[in-house]
Design a protein around this motif. Structure first.
Motif, PDB file in Angstrom:
ATOM      1  N   MET A  31     -17.389 -58.091  49.571  1.00 30.50           N
ATOM      2  CA  MET A  31     -17.659 -56.623  49.622  1.00 30.50           C
ATOM      3  C   MET A  31     -16.427 -55.962  50.008  1.00 30.50           C
ATOM      4  O   MET A  31     -15.607 -56.439  50.975  1.00 30.50           O
ATOM      5  CB  MET A  31     -18.722 -55.985  50.153  1.00 30.50           C
ATOM      6  CG  MET A  31     -20.220 -56.573  49.671  1.00 30.50           C
ATOM      7  SD  MET A  31     -20.747 -55.948  48.358  1.00 30.50           S
ATOM      8  CE  MET A  31     -21.186 -54.144  48.739  1.00 30.50           C
ATOM      9  N   TYR A  32     -16.045 -54.681  49.703  1.00 28.41           N
ATOM     10  CA  TYR A  32     -14.916 -54.101  49.795  1.00 28.41           C
ATOM     11  C   TYR A  32     -15.632 -52.554  49.998  1.00 28.41           C
ATOM     12  O   TYR A  32     -16.412 -52.169  49.537  1.00 28.41           O
ATOM     13  CB  TYR A  32     -13.792 -53.915  48.656  1.00 28.41           C
ATOM     14  CG  TYR A  32     -13.572 -55.091  48.349  1.00 28.41           C
ATOM     15  CD1 TYR A  32     -12.241 -55.941  48.995  1.00 28.41           C
ATOM     16  CD2 TYR A  32     -14.030 -55.997  47.335  1.00 28.41           C
ATOM     17  CE1 TYR A  32     -11.833 -57.050  48.932  1.00 28.41           C
ATOM     18  CE2 TYR A  32     -13.212 -57.297  47.226  1.00 28.41           C
ATOM     19  CZ  TYR A  32     -12.275 -57.901  48.024  1.00 28.41           C
ATOM     20  OH  TYR A  32     -11.888 -59.347  47.604  1.00 28.41           O
ATOM     21  N   ALA A  37     -10.483 -51.854  51.812  1.00 29.33           N
ATOM     22  CA  ALA A  37     -10.774 -52.652  52.962  1.00 29.33           C
ATOM     23  C   ALA A  37     -11.621 -53.694  52.794  1.00 29.33           C
ATOM     24  O   ALA A  37     -12.908 -53.471  52.222  1.00 29.33           O
ATOM     25  CB  ALA A  37     -11.153 -52.009  54.340  1.00 29.33           C
ATOM     26  N   ASP A  38     -11.572 -55.009  53.172  1.00 29.93           N
ATOM     27  CA  ASP A  38     -12.392 -56.038  52.951  1.00 29.93           C
ATOM     28  C   ASP A  38     -13.707 -55.701  54.016  1.00 29.93           C
ATOM     29  O   ASP A  38     -13.377 -55.529  55.069  1.00 29.93           O
ATOM     30  CB  ASP A  38     -11.745 -57.309  53.266  1.00 29.93           C
ATOM     31  CG  ASP A  38     -12.737 -58.470  53.092  1.00 29.93           C
ATOM     32  OD1 ASP A  38     -13.801 -58.462  53.647  1.00 29.93           O
ATOM     33  OD2 ASP A  38     -12.158 -59.375  52.167  1.00 29.93           O
ATOM     34  N   GLU A  39     -14.885 -55.838  53.330  1.00 33.94           N
ATOM     35  CA  GLU A  39     -15.930 -55.604  54.396  1.00 33.94           C
ATOM     36  C   GLU A  39     -16.187 -56.337  55.551  1.00 33.94           C
ATOM     37  O   GLU A  39     -16.526 -55.852  56.779  1.00 33.94           O
ATOM     38  CB  GLU A  39     -17.244 -56.147  53.778  1.00 33.94           C
ATOM     39  CG  GLU A  39     -18.713 -55.646  54.243  1.00 33.94           C
ATOM     40  CD  GLU A  39     -18.745 -54.038  54.276  1.00 33.94           C
ATOM     41  OE1 GLU A  39     -19.748 -53.521  54.937  1.00 33.94           O
ATOM     42  OE2 GLU A  39     -18.228 -53.443  53.571  1.00 33.94           O
ATOM     43  N   GLY A  72     -15.337 -39.884  52.277  1.00 40.54           N
ATOM     44  CA  GLY A  72     -16.027 -40.840  52.647  1.00 40.54           C
ATOM     45  C   GLY A  72     -15.673 -42.090  52.157  1.00 40.54           C
ATOM     46  O   GLY A  72     -14.458 -42.364  51.948  1.00 40.54           O
ATOM     47  N   GLN A  73     -16.769 -42.953  51.825  1.00 36.43           N
ATOM     48  CA  GLN A  73     -16.538 -44.282  51.602  1.00 36.43           C
ATOM     49  C   GLN A  73     -17.371 -44.888  50.506  1.00 36.43           C
ATOM     50  O   GLN A  73     -18.485 -44.213  50.305  1.00 36.43           O
ATOM     51  CB  GLN A  73     -16.643 -45.299  52.625  1.00 36.43           C
ATOM     52  CG  GLN A  73     -15.714 -45.121  53.977  1.00 36.43           C
ATOM     53  CD  GLN A  73     -16.414 -46.064  55.068  1.00 36.43           C
ATOM     54  OE1 GLN A  73     -16.908 -47.010  54.971  1.00 36.43           O
ATOM     55  NE2 GLN A  73     -15.603 -45.692  56.076  1.00 36.43           N
ATOM     56  N   ILE A  74     -16.981 -45.681  49.540  1.00 34.84           N
ATOM     57  CA  ILE A  74     -17.871 -46.299  48.395  1.00 34.84           C
ATOM     58  C   ILE A  74     -17.794 -47.671  48.728  1.00 34.84           C
ATOM     59  O   ILE A  74     -16.442 -48.343  48.804  1.00 34.84           O
ATOM     60  CB  ILE A  74     -17.105 -45.846  47.076  1.00 34.84           C
ATOM     61  CG1 ILE A  74     -17.228 -44.383  46.850  1.00 34.84           C
ATOM     62  CG2 ILE A  74     -18.138 -46.508  46.181  1.00 34.84           C
ATOM     63  CD1 ILE A  74     -16.539 -43.849  45.758  1.00 34.84           C
ATOM     64  N   GLN A  75     -18.766 -48.258  48.870  1.00 35.95           N
ATOM     65  CA  GLN A  75     -18.900 -49.863  48.638  1.00 35.95           C
ATOM     66  C   GLN A  75     -18.790 -50.485  47.357  1.00 35.95           C
ATOM     67  O   GLN A  75     -19.406 -50.004  46.413  1.00 35.95           O
ATOM     68  CB  GLN A  75     -20.018 -50.458  49.555  1.00 35.95           C
ATOM     69  CG  GLN A  75     -20.095 -50.126  51.156  1.00 35.95           C
ATOM     70  CD  GLN A  75     -21.226 -50.681  51.810  1.00 35.95           C
ATOM     71  OE1 GLN A  75     -22.354 -50.520  51.454  1.00 35.95           O
ATOM     72  NE2 GLN A  75     -20.865 -51.335  52.620  1.00 35.95           N
ATOM     73  N   CYS A  76     -18.043 -51.589  47.104  1.00 36.89           N
ATOM     74  CA  CYS A  76     -18.090 -52.266  45.833  1.00 36.89           C
ATOM     75  C   CYS A  76     -18.105 -53.728  46.136  1.00 36.89           C
ATOM     76  O   CYS A  76     -17.636 -54.278  47.086  1.00 36.89           O
ATOM     77  CB  CYS A  76     -16.994 -51.546  44.909  1.00 36.89           C
ATOM     78  SG  CYS A  76     -15.486 -51.994  45.679  1.00 36.89           S
ATOM     79  N   GLU A  77     -18.323 -54.542  45.112  1.00 39.01           N
ATOM     80  CA  GLU A  77     -18.316 -55.892  45.052  1.00 39.01           C
ATOM     81  C   GLU A  77     -16.925 -56.321  44.594  1.00 39.01           C
ATOM     82  O   GLU A  77     -15.951 -57.246  45.184  1.00 39.01           O
ATOM     83  CB  GLU A  77     -19.183 -56.541  44.064  1.00 39.01           C
ATOM     84  CG  GLU A  77     -19.216 -58.164  43.972  1.00 39.01           C
ATOM     85  CD  GLU A  77     -19.678 -58.705  45.431  1.00 39.01           C
ATOM     86  OE1 GLU A  77     -19.401 -59.747  45.713  1.00 39.01           O
ATOM     87  OE2 GLU A  77     -20.391 -58.102  46.250  1.00 39.01           O
TER      88      GLU A  77
END
Length: 58
Positions: A1-2, A45-47, A9-14
């Motif tokens: 995840m990234y 950024a890498d999770e 803000g932030q958005i999480q994505c695969e």
């Protein structure tokens, strides 16, 4: 995840793809989540960065 780090803000994505004017973000089902112009993108950024240490990476 990234995590795409944005001013608001932030958005999480695969996964993500670089395109001419920004990045396209996709979820775990390979569904399009968002387009983020490079001008609004502070970092990708890498999770794993968040899981290893609780200190701020900003």
């Amino acid at each position: 995840m990234y995590r795409a780090i944005l001013p608001e803000g932030q958005i999480q994505c695969e996964r993500y793809d670089h395109v001419d004017d920004g990045v396209e973000l996709y979820d775990e089902d390979d569904e399009f989540i968002a387009f983020v112009p490079y001008a609004n993108l502070h970092a990708l950024a890498d999770e794993g960065l968040y899981e290893e240490d609780e200190r701020s990476i900003m």
